[in-house]
Design an enzyme around this catalytic site. Structure first.
Site, mmCIF file in Angstrom:
data_model
loop_
_atom_site.group_PDB
_atom_site.id
_atom_site.type_symbol
_atom_site.label_atom_id
_atom_site.label_comp_id
_atom_site.label_asym_id
_atom_site.label_seq_id
_atom_site.Cartn_x
_atom_site.Cartn_y
_atom_site.Cartn_z
ATOM 1 N N HIS A 177 0.858 -1.190 0.000
ATOM 2 C CA HIS A 177 0.000 0.000 0.000
ATOM 3 C C HIS A 177 0.893 1.238 0.000
ATOM 4 C CE1 HIS A 177 -2.932 2.994 1.294
ATOM 5 N NE2 HIS A 177 -3.884 2.124 0.972
ATOM 6 N N GLU A 182 -4.423 1.679 -7.204
ATOM 7 C CA GLU A 182 -4.749 2.841 -6.384
ATOM 8 C C GLU A 182 -3.863 4.018 -6.790
ATOM 9 O OE1 GLU A 182 -6.601 1.998 -2.215
ATOM 10 O OE2 GLU A 182 -4.471 1.583 -2.144
#
Length: 226
Positions: A84, A153
């Site tokens: 992430h 993302e």
């Protein structure tokens, strides 16, 4: 659709216990839900598909403060978020470190949710596809896994409300699926309002959700609209 709920570093013990009780009444509308709470709260969830937000790049051993993928698996965790952008931004985690975590997750039997994304600069310079290709090649080149999720993302979209146009997201998803046989999620400022537009993205298999995952009423509205 697959909906992965990333709680990040939110909730006190009292708040998460209330969340667990309320989640028992949640109607997923048939979507595959993956709840990723803070690691210390994982044992509070029962009969729920769980994901962890991170794993150690090391196996069992003398690594104070780390939680091994094996330990996560023993808690009943099924998925693990890997790479992430906040791990890189806040903790200076390198690609090499993330790859070690990917390998540890796979070895322990966890299904990685591998995050890739472009910066605002890369997006504005038209280098999005190049950036995503390079990241995926680093992680997956020459590898074939039975189970893995890829989450696109855009780094500039996380928590900002600055969401790319559908056609831009479709280009990324199309490129990923051309080279890799895994489901692809989108993440970055997804909410109960813009999901009506985002769900029209071709090739989309689900969402990695941040802020909205903390609010079960808003999350229910999102599920109702998918």
């Amino acid at each position: 659709m697959i909906l992965a709920l990333n709680h990040k570093s939110h909730f006190t013990k009292e708040e998460i216990l209330k969340y667990v009780e309320d989640y028992k009444k949640f109607d997923s509308k048939g979507h595959t839900m993956i709840v990723c709470p803070s690691s210390c709260y994982l044992p509070y969830f029962e009969d729920i598909v769980l994901g962890c937000q991170d794993v150690s790049s090391y196996p069992f051993g003398s690594y104070t403060g780390s939680i091994s993928a094996e330990a996560m698996y023993s808690l009943g965790v099924k998925y693990s978020i890997i790479h992430h952008s906040e791990r890189e931004k806040c903790f200076k985690e390198s690609l090499s470190e993330s790859k070690k975590k990917l390998e540890q997750a796979i070895k322990a039997g966890l299904i990685p949710i591998l995050c890739v994304g472009d910066t605002k600069e890369e997006h504005d310079q038209g280098k999005t596809l190049e950036s995503i290709k390079e990241q995926l090649s680093f992680f997956l080149e020459g590898q074939s896994y039975d189970s893995l999720l890829i989450a696109y993302e855009p780094i500039y979209a996380i928590g900002t409300g600055d969401v790319p146009e559908n056609k831009e997201i479709e280009e990324v998803l199309s490129m990923i699926k051309e080279h890799y046989p895994y489901p692809v999620l989108y993440g970055g400022s997804v909410n109960e309002e813009n999901v009506l537009l985002l769900k029209q993205i071709k090739g989309l298999d689900g969402f990695l959700l941040g802020g909205i995952s903390l609010d079960l009423k808003a999350l229910q509205t999102l599920c109702d609209r998918l």
